[in-house]
Design a protein around this motif. Sequence first.
Motif, PDB file in Angstrom:
ATOM      1  N   LYS A 141      43.352  33.970  54.283  1.00 55.87           N
ATOM      2  CA  LYS A 141      44.248  34.892  53.584  1.00 55.87           C
ATOM      3  C   LYS A 141      45.648  34.905  54.202  1.00 55.87           C
ATOM      4  N   ALA A 156      53.675  43.012  44.823  1.00 58.64           N
ATOM      5  CA  ALA A 156      52.427  42.340  44.471  1.00 58.64           C
ATOM      6  C   ALA A 156      52.363  42.127  42.963  1.00 58.64           C
ATOM      7  N   GLY A 168      45.227  41.896  41.635  1.00 60.59           N
ATOM      8  CA  GLY A 168      43.917  42.254  42.184  1.00 60.59           C
ATOM      9  C   GLY A 168      42.999  41.042  42.269  1.00 60.59           C
ATOM     10  N   GLY A 172      47.013  40.663  45.470  1.00 61.73           N
ATOM     11  CA  GLY A 172      46.688  42.080  45.401  1.00 61.73           C
ATOM     12  C   GLY A 172      47.458  42.861  46.430  1.00 61.73           C
ATOM     13  N   TYR A 173      47.248  44.154  46.411  1.00 65.86           N
ATOM     14  CA  TYR A 173      47.905  44.965  47.426  1.00 65.86           C
ATOM     15  C   TYR A 173      46.912  45.973  47.966  1.00 65.86           C
ATOM     16  N   SER A 174      47.203  46.421  49.161  1.00 68.48           N
ATOM     17  CA  SER A 174      46.334  47.420  49.739  1.00 68.48           C
ATOM     18  C   SER A 174      47.195  48.433  50.483  1.00 68.48           C
ATOM     19  N   ASP A 179      43.137  50.486  47.103  1.00 68.19           N
ATOM     20  CA  ASP A 179      42.911  49.087  47.429  1.00 68.19           C
ATOM     21  C   ASP A 179      42.850  48.297  46.134  1.00 68.19           C
ATOM     22  N   THR A 181      42.568  44.934  45.763  1.00 71.82           N
ATOM     23  CA  THR A 181      42.275  43.554  46.156  1.00 71.82           C
ATOM     24  C   THR A 181      40.813  43.296  45.822  1.00 71.82           C
ATOM     25  N   SER A 182      40.419  42.036  45.877  1.00 76.42           N
ATOM     26  CA  SER A 182      39.022  41.698  45.646  1.00 76.42           C
ATOM     27  C   SER A 182      38.667  40.552  46.591  1.00 76.42           C
ATOM     28  N   THR A 185      41.149  37.771  46.575  1.00 73.75           N
ATOM     29  CA  THR A 185      42.561  37.994  46.906  1.00 73.75           C
ATOM     30  C   THR A 185      42.983  37.269  48.182  1.00 73.75           C
ATOM     31  N   ARG A 188      47.811  38.933  50.195  1.00 69.34           N
ATOM     32  CA  ARG A 188      47.640  40.373  50.305  1.00 69.34           C
ATOM     33  C   ARG A 188      48.924  41.039  50.750  1.00 69.34           C
TER      34      ARG A 188
END
Length: 735
Positions: A141, A156, A168, A172-174, A179, A181-182, A185, A188
């Motif tokens: 990642k 994102a 996502g 994605g973003y967190s 959250d 993301t998956s 992702t 990030r």
Amino acid sequence: QPARAVDLVEEESGAPGEEQRRWEEARLGAASLKFGARDAASQEPKYQLVLEEEETIEFVCATQLQGDEEPSAPPPSAQAQQRESIQAVRRSLPVFPFREELLAAIANHQVLIIEGETGSGKTTQIPQYLFEEGYTKKGMKIACTQPRRVAAMSVAARVAREMGVKLGNEVGYSIRFEDCTSERTVLRYMTDGMLLREFLSEPDLASYSVVMVDEAHERTLHTDILFGLIKDVARFRPELKVLVASATLDTARFSTFFDDAPVFRIPGRRFPVDIFYTKAPEADYLEACVVSVLQIHVTQPPGDILVFLTGQEEIEAACEMLQDRCRRLGSKIRELLVLPIYANLPSDMQARIFQPTPPGARKVVVATNIAETSLTIEGIIYVLDPGFCKQKSYNPRTGMESLTVTPCSKASANQRAGRAGRVAAGKCFRLYTAWAYQHELEETTVPEIQRTSLGNVVLLLKSLGIHDLMHFDFLDPPPYETLLLALEQLYALGALNHLGELTTSGRKMAELPVDPMLSKMILASEKYSCSEEILTVAAMLSVNNSIFYRPKDKVVHADNARVNFFLPGGDHLVLLNVYTQWAESGYSSQWCYENFVQFRSMRRARDVREQLEGLLERVEVGLSSCQGDYIRVRKAITAGYFYHTARLTRSGYRTVKQQQTVFVHPNSSLFEQQPRWLLYHELVLTTKEFMRQVLEIESSWLLEVAPHYYKAKELEDPHAKKMPKKIGKTREELG
Ligand code: CDP
Ligand code: MG
């Protein structure tokens, strides 16, 4: 006209040029525009704007066209076209010509500092280049940190669009409590605070091939801590790539810190920006802002306006005032689209600031300093800078943290001005005098680590097994007293033992993504069997200050609605009451509307509550309810916030330990009641040191929840007997 205003020092001494004079005239004009729009318009040919009125008609046509097109999805060819234009935009960014060179530098160096003008494509492009180059092979990642939630989300979303993927999935973003993301992702975007928390579950960041610490110049607390941790990880993970990206500030410092890592400079494109100052200081900068925006709108050629204010409340007020005045001016002026942007703004609203301005109209974006470097809005030609920002400050002697509106730094002011020169030559209007700029503004902003409490971070570092905090590798060390006080507070909260080691309870507190005092309150709800209520209180506190709304035309109704939620005991219980009633309404938006409660804030509180509830098991707290016995709820809150207490003395409230004078916030449900002992959630310094969200407590509870911290003696009240009975007695005594 002479070349002017680029050199700010000269600006001060130089006689006002033609532009400056026109600007000042316009100011006067707009001031009368404010009071009697119609009269001013008829007297001042400048405001008749015949041409502009024609353009307004044109604009109406344009929006109608757009409106017709929107509902149906664009045909495939249009989609392809769109994709092509996105790629064209990508190729037009200043970073693009350096793609290969940059990738080569990254390949050759473990740590690279990247410096580039805001808007050159660092945040959106570099992670994509790395993705294209294969840095995410084998499921590795790429992390890119942002100091601000809004930036993480919006960037994102933008990158997902550029890559043609669903947000996502690959991108994605967190951010805290959210959250997106998956498993899939690989790119990030996350807040710096979230990457810090990643260290808890993955201390060597083994699943990351690249970590990009973005907006490094912001020097937030979390970014600064990340520097130390990442530097350490990089030593034993030679294959990890570390990028430190920053606007054109401070990069030499970063290089030195990372053992003289090379600096890669992306040459910026910047058009000249003329700077204007006011002749005299402005007393009310909000009002001055509104007037100036209208003034720019009616006197200046096309181009969007960016206004810097300090926070949500201010921004909402300014937007309301602007819309109000535009409505009154009606067709006398061209359409002005007023768009706010601040941290808690819902994402659909955020997206609006990036939409192109319809022809004939003008856009004014009213932003916090998020728009200073984190977000770039295309088409800005005018910047309006009142010169303030909201800043945290911390006094380690008293342990008081406060958020105050303070003058921004010169570095900030210059970043802000720079936002006007991205697409063409621009203008920056500063609502302060040239003298103030020279003599009153600090050169740079003090890094956050030197003006905040460190409880949170110390707890986190301790849980990462970093024991010797005095020798942690800080870019700029925090004040010694602040570190010491953080250790003391964590000890008082029971998170550390007398040797400074993490306790079981401390380990649990670190699991919860909230401040130590809030975590402690949640943990204590187990003992007082009221976790259901405490979760609600915690969630509501975290969306703080934006629960109620108060439209100007319905002030009385709104205030009545608010008072109807009051419960004896204080604001925490009011928050609980609001949430409980909302939940009983089936989480209805209609209910919110009728009760002058912000639906958006409530929805967010519900999200936060759910997430915290999901973590309860991890910290071994069972679900339980107090069944209406609010004393238990109040005691649990006290168990977390016994540090934040004040008592009533003959000269008003004073904090218990430090004897600081403090005041109940006028919005509090306890404003008129004056209970003897209070606990507060936070202090906010505006005109006075106000306590926000206060709860009435008993002094005996302090001995019950924190016997190691309070002595019975200091909780005796020498003045109690001399005080009038009505004030001296607490609610409990009155039955
Ligand atoms: O990070 P840096 O300031 O160098 O630039 P960036 O954020 O990557 O922005 C590059 C371009 O993407 C700018 O032209 C922005 O206007 C655009 N952008 C956008 O349209 N929407 C976003 N949410 C973020 C960036
Ligand atoms: Mg950026």
